[in-house]
Structures are given as structure tokens and as C-alpha cells.
Write an enzyme that holds these catalytic residues in place. Sequence first.
Site, PDB file in Angstrom:
ATOM      1  CG  ASN A 210       7.301   3.861  12.870  1.00 20.20           C
ATOM      2  OD1 ASN A 210       7.443   3.896  14.080  1.00 20.20           O
ATOM      3  ND2 ASN A 210       7.423   4.933  12.100  1.00 20.20           N
TER       4      ASN A 210
ATOM      5  CB  CYS B 141       9.297   8.185  16.479  1.00 16.33           C
ATOM      6  SG  CYS B 141       7.796   7.882  15.534  1.00 16.33           S
TER       7      CYS B 141
ATOM      8  CG  HIS C 258      12.036   5.743  15.086  1.00 14.22           C
ATOM      9  ND1 HIS C 258      11.144   4.903  15.719  1.00 14.22           N
ATOM     10  CD2 HIS C 258      11.336   6.372  14.109  1.00 14.22           C
ATOM     11  CE1 HIS C 258       9.967   5.020  15.137  1.00 14.22           C
ATOM     12  NE2 HIS C 258      10.050   5.894  14.162  1.00 14.22           N
TER      13      HIS C 258
HETATM   14  N1  ACO Z   1       0.983   0.296  -1.665  1.00 14.18           N
HETATM   15  C1  ACO Z   1       1.060   0.563  -2.988  1.00 14.18           C
HETATM   16  N2  ACO Z   1       1.246   1.799  -3.487  1.00 14.18           N
HETATM   17  C2  ACO Z   1       1.352   2.804  -2.599  1.00 14.18           C
HETATM   18  C3  ACO Z   1       1.277   2.597  -1.210  1.00 14.18           C
HETATM   19  C4  ACO Z   1       1.070   1.287  -0.767  1.00 14.18           C
HETATM   20  N3  ACO Z   1       1.007   0.976   0.551  1.00 14.18           N
HETATM   21  N4  ACO Z   1       1.424   3.796  -0.605  1.00 14.18           N
HETATM   22  C5  ACO Z   1       1.592   4.707  -1.559  1.00 14.18           C
HETATM   23  N5  ACO Z   1       1.542   4.126  -2.782  1.00 14.18           N
HETATM   24  C6  ACO Z   1       1.660   4.733  -4.082  1.00 14.18           C
HETATM   25  C7  ACO Z   1       1.263   6.177  -4.087  1.00 14.18           C
HETATM   26  O1  ACO Z   1      -0.132   6.320  -4.233  1.00 14.18           O
HETATM   27  C8  ACO Z   1       2.018   6.703  -5.268  1.00 14.18           C
HETATM   28  O2  ACO Z   1       1.319   6.372  -6.415  1.00 14.18           O
HETATM   29  P1  ACO Z   1       1.222   7.413  -7.652  1.00 14.18           P
HETATM   30  O3  ACO Z   1       2.669   7.618  -8.078  1.00 14.18           O
HETATM   31  O4  ACO Z   1       0.396   6.703  -8.639  1.00 14.18           O
HETATM   32  O5  ACO Z   1       0.607   8.654  -7.092  1.00 14.18           O
HETATM   33  C9  ACO Z   1       3.303   5.894  -5.264  1.00 14.18           C
HETATM   34  O6  ACO Z   1       3.034   4.731  -4.452  1.00 14.18           O
HETATM   35  C10 ACO Z   1       4.477   6.647  -4.683  1.00 14.18           C
HETATM   36  O7  ACO Z   1       4.062   7.246  -3.459  1.00 14.18           O
HETATM   37  P2  ACO Z   1       5.048   8.054  -2.614  1.00 14.18           P
HETATM   38  O8  ACO Z   1       4.380   8.525  -1.345  1.00 14.18           O
HETATM   39  O9  ACO Z   1       5.750   9.078  -3.470  1.00 14.18           O
HETATM   40  O10 ACO Z   1       6.043   6.902  -2.237  1.00 14.18           O
HETATM   41  P3  ACO Z   1       7.522   7.041  -1.715  1.00 14.18           P
HETATM   42  O11 ACO Z   1       8.415   6.402  -2.685  1.00 14.18           O
HETATM   43  O12 ACO Z   1       7.832   8.416  -1.224  1.00 14.18           O
HETATM   44  O13 ACO Z   1       7.449   6.101  -0.455  1.00 14.18           O
HETATM   45  C11 ACO Z   1       7.317   6.213   1.942  1.00 14.18           C
HETATM   46  C12 ACO Z   1       6.565   6.385   0.635  1.00 14.18           C
HETATM   47  C13 ACO Z   1       7.794   4.757   2.043  1.00 14.18           C
HETATM   48  C14 ACO Z   1       6.385   6.474   3.118  1.00 14.18           C
HETATM   49  C15 ACO Z   1       8.508   7.170   1.904  1.00 14.18           C
HETATM   50  O14 ACO Z   1       8.081   8.479   1.703  1.00 14.18           O
HETATM   51  C16 ACO Z   1       9.309   7.118   3.136  1.00 14.18           C
HETATM   52  O15 ACO Z   1      10.128   6.252   3.295  1.00 14.18           O
HETATM   53  N6  ACO Z   1       9.096   8.074   4.056  1.00 14.18           N
HETATM   54  C17 ACO Z   1       9.753   8.084   5.316  1.00 14.18           C
HETATM   55  C18 ACO Z   1       8.759   8.362   6.313  1.00 14.18           C
HETATM   56  C19 ACO Z   1       8.396   7.197   7.135  1.00 14.18           C
HETATM   57  O16 ACO Z   1       8.793   6.068   7.015  1.00 14.18           O
HETATM   58  N7  ACO Z   1       7.583   7.564   8.088  1.00 14.18           N
HETATM   59  C20 ACO Z   1       7.144   6.708   9.087  1.00 14.18           C
HETATM   60  C21 ACO Z   1       6.571   7.480  10.188  1.00 14.18           C
HETATM   61  S1  ACO Z   1       7.517   8.828  10.639  1.00 14.18           S
HETATM   62  C22 ACO Z   1       8.665   8.353  11.691  1.00 14.18           C
HETATM   63  O17 ACO Z   1       8.577   7.380  12.331  1.00 14.18           O
HETATM   64  C23 ACO Z   1       9.840   9.230  11.836  1.00 14.18           C
END
Ligand code: ACO
Length: 325
Positions: free
Chosen positions: A280, A113, A250
Amino acid sequence: MMSYAKISQVAHYVPEQVITNDDLAKIMDTSDEWIASRTGIRRRHISRTETTSDLAAKVAEQLLEKAQITADELDFIIVATMTPDSMMPSTAARVQAAIKARNAFAFDVTAACSGFVFALSTGEKFIASGRYKRGLIIGSETVSKTLDWSDRSTAVLFGDGAGGVLLEASHQQHFLAESQGTDGSRGACLTSGQTSLQSPFSEKEITEPYLQMDGRAVFDFATRDVSKSIKETIAASGLVPEEIDWFLLHQANVRILDKMARKIGVAREKMPANMMEYGNTSAASIPILLSECVEKGDIFLDGSQKILLSGFGGGLTWGTLIVII
Ligand code: ACO
């Protein structure tokens, strides 16, 4: 003789097919509410038939058309991508062939990215050397082909698309400051497209071809480390955040932008977002956003505004440029 580089045209192109969060909810256990509230993403464009080089070539054609120049007048083409059509020829070489840019050398930059910022910085150095006058810098991705579509934690986040700029020689300085970094020791938090040794003389390895992500680690990296780097880059430029008109970051996740705006100390309104429409798109996200800002009339391309571009992601990598545009 040294020269300066300036961004003189911008363009973007995305595949026609739109996949909404509700469409995803039909094929995996997710919901519009979950995706939109955690990421800001509502739709993404997913390619049916077009490859990464097809998307990039569409952007290249638009840039030539807007500038009213021929492909023969290009000295170089750099494509930033982590989803090339093939390792060889490069995506940029395919674009060079598609638009018949006979005088241009062409190569890809792979920095996930951060790729567009790294490529733009590279192109600026070519022009600053005084040896080259014009080049295309394009970020293009078909991330959809690298996703595990049975993994809801990653499949909902990404989309396909391309954006780019024409870089030309200028008598005035437009690139004011930059900083770029890599921390390969944290590479495992974001991986994709691993390949394995397969010769009769090698040991078998277990590799993971699909995109894998430690979402929490990436969130912390972006909001903590990249925000700090952006603040340092602004300070090193002698500017204060208020003097910068737009912060084009980004487009991974709206919550990352909200937190980064607070940490950098800029009004969130100065940080446009379009991940709701595209998801993304990795190396394509910054040039798509830039091109949309120009189309909307927020960025004028007349040399009167200062903008900050910042990419961050796999590697881990990060890069920030402050340019007059
Ligand atoms: N739909 C429904 N539930 C989901 C989904 C989905 N698509 N994905 C995950 N879950 C569930 C998980 O299974 C988990 O369930 P559980 O608690 O029963 O185990 C729950 O949601 C929470 O999962 P987490 O991974 O802890 O969710 P989090 O609140 O951390 O959000 C996210 C995930 C949005 C990816 C977050 O970590 C984030 O914003 N990360 C930033 C990274 C990012 O956006 N990366 C993109 C690529 S990297 C880049 O471009 C730099």
C-alpha cells in the site's frame, strides 16, 4: 474563460530496493503465507536514501520528458503525500526547485490514501478556471519512515513509491463526474505522525508518531461506505458500470478489492491490482497503477476510454473521479 482539463501523460517511479514477505519474516513474527493470503501483498519497495520529494521529482522529470515540454511551461505542481520531507518547505516546493519549474506555484495536499484524487480534482479546477494551462499532479510517499517496524500488524502492509500525471487544458470535457467526502469523526481508526505541544507554556501530551490502524474498521469503511459512494457517483454521472472500462481503486488489500467489485457490481477483471508488487503506497497507489496500465497497453491515453479512480483512507476520506482518458 472556462476551459477543460485532460490527463495527457502518466509516469511512476519506485525505489530500487525490494523487500519480500520472506525478508520481513526474518525480522518479525510473520510469514509469506499470512501476508499474501490476508492482503495479496508479496513484495514492497523500500527507500534506502531517497526522500518523498526525490521520488516525486523523478516522476516530474519523466512527465516533462514524455510530453516534450520544459519545466518553465508548468503553471502548478501539486503533490499528494502524508509523508512529506518536512512540513515546510512543502514536498511540492522541493520538487519545483529540483526540476527548476520557475513559473509554477506548488503545494501539498494531505488526504492520506485519497490524496491523489483530491489533488487531481483540485488541479482540474485550476485548469477549468481558464487561468492555468498545465500542471503536475503527483502522489508520492515514503510510508516506510512512519511505520513501527516492531508492529507486524501494520509494518507488512505498506511500501514506498510515486506516480503522477500531467494535466493540460483541452477543448473537450474529460472529467465527467466526481464525489469527495470526509468523516473526521472516525479519524482515530487510522492515524500517523501525531505531533505534540512542546513549548515551556504548554501541558505535555502523549502522542503516537507511528502509523496506527484499526484494520477491521478500515476494511468495513472501504467495502461498505466507499462502495456505496462509488455506486452513487456512477449513477449521478448517468453511466452504468458496464460503460466504464477500468476501475482503478486505491491498492490497500486484494480482499478489499474483491468485496468492492461484488458490491459495486463490476467484473473483478476490470479492477486491476498491483499491491502484490508494491504494498500500500497510500497517495501514490492510484497513479502508479494508472501508469502501469498504460505501460501494459490496457489504457491507451487516446481519449477513447472511461476510467474511474477512487481513493479512500485516513481522515477518514474518500474520493472518486470518472474521467475520459
Ligand atoms: N503476520 C502474522 N500474524 C499477524 C500479522 C502478521 N503480519 N498481523 C496480525 N497478525 C495476527 C494477529 O496478531 C492476530 O492474532 P491473534 O488472533 O492471535 O490475536 C491474527 O493475526 C488476526 O489479526 P487481525 O488483525 O484480526 O487480522 P485480520 O484478519 O483482520 O487481517 C488486516 C488484518 C489484513 C489488516 C485486515 O484487517 C484488513 O484487511 N484490513 C483492511 C485495512 C487495510 O488494509 N489497511 C491498509 C491501510 S488503510 C488504507 O489504505 C485505506
